[in-house]
Design an enzyme around this catalytic site. Structure first.
Site, PDB file in Angstrom:
ATOM      1  N   ALA A  27       0.853  -1.184   0.000  1.00  0.00           N
ATOM      2  CA  ALA A  27       0.000   0.000   0.000  1.00  0.00           C
ATOM      3  C   ALA A  27       0.890   1.235   0.000  1.00  0.00           C
ATOM      4  O   ALA A  27       2.052   1.182   0.399  1.00  0.00           O
ATOM      5  CB  ALA A  27      -0.904  -0.021   1.232  1.00  0.00           C
ATOM      6  N   TYR A  28       0.312   2.343  -0.421  1.00  0.00           N
ATOM      7  CA  TYR A  28       1.069   3.576  -0.599  1.00  0.00           C
ATOM      8  C   TYR A  28       0.601   4.646   0.371  1.00  0.00           C
ATOM      9  O   TYR A  28      -0.591   4.893   0.515  1.00  0.00           O
ATOM     10  CB  TYR A  28       0.959   4.038  -2.057  1.00  0.00           C
ATOM     11  CG  TYR A  28       1.706   3.073  -2.940  1.00  0.00           C
ATOM     12  CD1 TYR A  28       3.026   3.298  -3.263  1.00  0.00           C
ATOM     13  CD2 TYR A  28       1.125   1.881  -3.344  1.00  0.00           C
ATOM     14  CE1 TYR A  28       3.753   2.371  -4.000  1.00  0.00           C
ATOM     15  CE2 TYR A  28       1.833   0.949  -4.088  1.00  0.00           C
ATOM     16  CZ  TYR A  28       3.145   1.207  -4.409  1.00  0.00           C
ATOM     17  OH  TYR A  28       3.858   0.278  -5.119  1.00  0.00           O
TER      18      TYR A  28
END
Length: 146
Positions: A27-28
């Site tokens: 995830a970012y």
């Protein structure tokens, strides 16, 4: 420093199950610069990537499970899920073959990391590779997470 090229895949190599496989969830937290968290089997990593498409700075820091789970709640966008097969090829190089799951199911990408720019520029794609998409932002995971 990370130096890599990325390709679409025409067909999967035979006997894929003979290669080492990682289950990845990432995830970012930020996209410019890239700040990413990743669970890779039972390993947890925080990554910073500088700007660039083929050559850019990259730093990896270990995380524990609790920190990863806490940061995952703060993720911006979709969580990327994929199986990564590590396929050794000539000159000590390895193909990281990503077979995406979930929202990106059906996408298959091959990435190769190089020790230097000269080796990268001299590389000839394998016969099972399709288009070189290194410079196409839509095939970078940080863009795909939007």
């Amino acid at each position: 420093m990370e130096i890599e090229r990325k390709y679409l895949v025409k067909n999967l190599p035979a006997n894929l199950n003979q290669y080492h496989c990682l289950t990845i969830e990432q995830a970012y937290l930020n996209r410019e610069p890239v700040v990413r968290i990743r669970k890779q089997n039972e390993e947890y990593i925080l990554t910073y990537k500088g700007n660039g498409m083929m050559i850019r700075e990259e730093y990896n820091l270990p995380l524990d499970k609790a920190s990863y789970e806490h940061l995952r709640e703060k993720a911006d966008g979709k969580i990327i899920r994929k199986k990564r097969y590590i396929i050794p090829i000539e000159n000590g190089l390895k193909v990281e073959l990503d077979i995406f799951e979930g929202v990106h199911q059906g996408l298959v990408l091959a990435e190769i990391e190089f020790p230097d720019e000269q080796t990268c520029n001299a590389f000839q794609p394998l016969d099972w590779f399709a288009e070189d998409v290194t410079m196409k932002k839509e095939y970078h995971n940080s863009y795909m997470s939007r």
